[in-house]
Design a protein around this motif. Structure first.
Motif, PDB file in Angstrom:
ATOM      1  N   HIS A  80      34.371  56.143  46.161  1.00 48.14           N
ATOM      2  CA  HIS A  80      34.276  56.720  44.816  1.00 48.14           C
ATOM      3  C   HIS A  80      35.323  56.066  43.925  1.00 48.14           C
ATOM      4  CE1 HIS A  80      31.515  59.783  46.231  1.00 48.14           C
ATOM      5  NE2 HIS A  80      32.304  59.901  47.279  1.00 48.14           N
ATOM      6  N   TRP A  81      34.901  55.655  42.732  1.00 50.33           N
ATOM      7  CA  TRP A  81      35.795  54.953  41.832  1.00 50.33           C
ATOM      8  C   TRP A  81      37.006  55.807  41.461  1.00 50.33           C
ATOM      9  CZ3 TRP A  81      37.133  50.352  41.210  1.00 50.33           C
ATOM     10  CH2 TRP A  81      37.887  49.938  40.106  1.00 50.33           C
ATOM     11  N   ASP A  82      36.841  57.117  41.392  1.00 43.21           N
ATOM     12  CA  ASP A  82      37.996  57.950  41.035  1.00 43.21           C
ATOM     13  C   ASP A  82      39.077  57.916  42.122  1.00 43.21           C
ATOM     14  OD1 ASP A  82      36.593  59.519  42.867  1.00 43.21           O
ATOM     15  OD2 ASP A  82      36.598  61.324  41.632  1.00 43.21           O
ATOM     16  N   SER A  83      38.756  57.416  43.304  1.00 47.39           N
ATOM     17  CA  SER A  83      39.762  57.207  44.349  1.00 47.39           C
ATOM     18  C   SER A  83      40.277  55.772  44.377  1.00 47.39           C
ATOM     19  CB  SER A  83      39.180  57.552  45.727  1.00 47.39           C
ATOM     20  OG  SER A  83      38.851  58.921  45.800  1.00 47.39           O
ATOM     21  N   CYS A 124      32.940  50.819  46.275  1.00 49.26           N
ATOM     22  CA  CYS A 124      32.075  51.884  45.766  1.00 49.26           C
ATOM     23  C   CYS A 124      30.588  51.600  45.920  1.00 49.26           C
ATOM     24  CB  CYS A 124      32.391  52.147  44.293  1.00 49.26           C
ATOM     25  SG  CYS A 124      34.076  52.704  44.057  1.00 49.26           S
TER      26      CYS A 124
END
Length: 161
Positions: free
Chosen positions: A136-139, A130
């Motif tokens: 992206h951290w949500d991935s 990231c």
């Protein structure tokens, strides 16, 4: 045993807790080491950089590729996991695709989870993929959950205080 990721304010190069530990981070696939979290690693220990550069230099026979991981022991019961999860080093001007490769990170985390289980080690990391990799951290977070915490591997993610 399903565990949760522990979020910690602190320095991932100084993992908290007791027992065996692995510090995981993402490297690129072009042999570059010189920006981002790797600088903090190199300030503490020369071995991760030396191992990465040798692994890359010998890539024709060493297995160096996206999705691979190599553990480097830096102290008793402390390893650094060089994860090849970034293709190239920069997002192209005008947009383009970020260098992060989520599939490669997932593949490497799966192998890392197996190694951590054998070693009886916890895993510590910054928000891998990231920073300079542009992810992206949500991935990334679901990959960490799937390949580490769901396997019962204690995992801590460090954010600088």
């Amino acid at each position: 045993m399903d565990l949760k990721i522990e979020y910690v304010h602190g320095d991932a190069t100084r993992p908290q807790g007791t027992g065996r530990k692995i510090i995981a981070h993402v490297c690129n696939d072009v042999g570059g080491w010189g920006a981002g979290f790797v600088l903090a690693l190199s300030q503490r220990w020369p071995e991760p950089e030396a191992s990465y550069r040798r692994w890359y230099r010998e890539r024709a026979t060493s297995g160096f590729a996206l999705g691979q991981v190599r553990l480097v022991e830096v102290e008793d019961d402390l390893w650094v996991a060089n994860i090849v999860g970034q293709h190239g080093i920069r997002t192209r001007a005008g947009g383009g695709t970020a260098p992060v490769r989520y599939e490669a990170i997932g593949t490497a985390l799966d192998a890392l989870g197996a190694r951590a289980a054998v070693l009886g080690a916890s895993v510590h990391m910054p928000r891998i993929g990231c920073g300079l990799a542009g992810g992206h951290w949500d991935s990334v977070e679901p990959l960490v959950t799937r390949h580490l915490t769901r396997r019962g591997i204690p995992t801590a993610v460090y954010d600088r205080a």
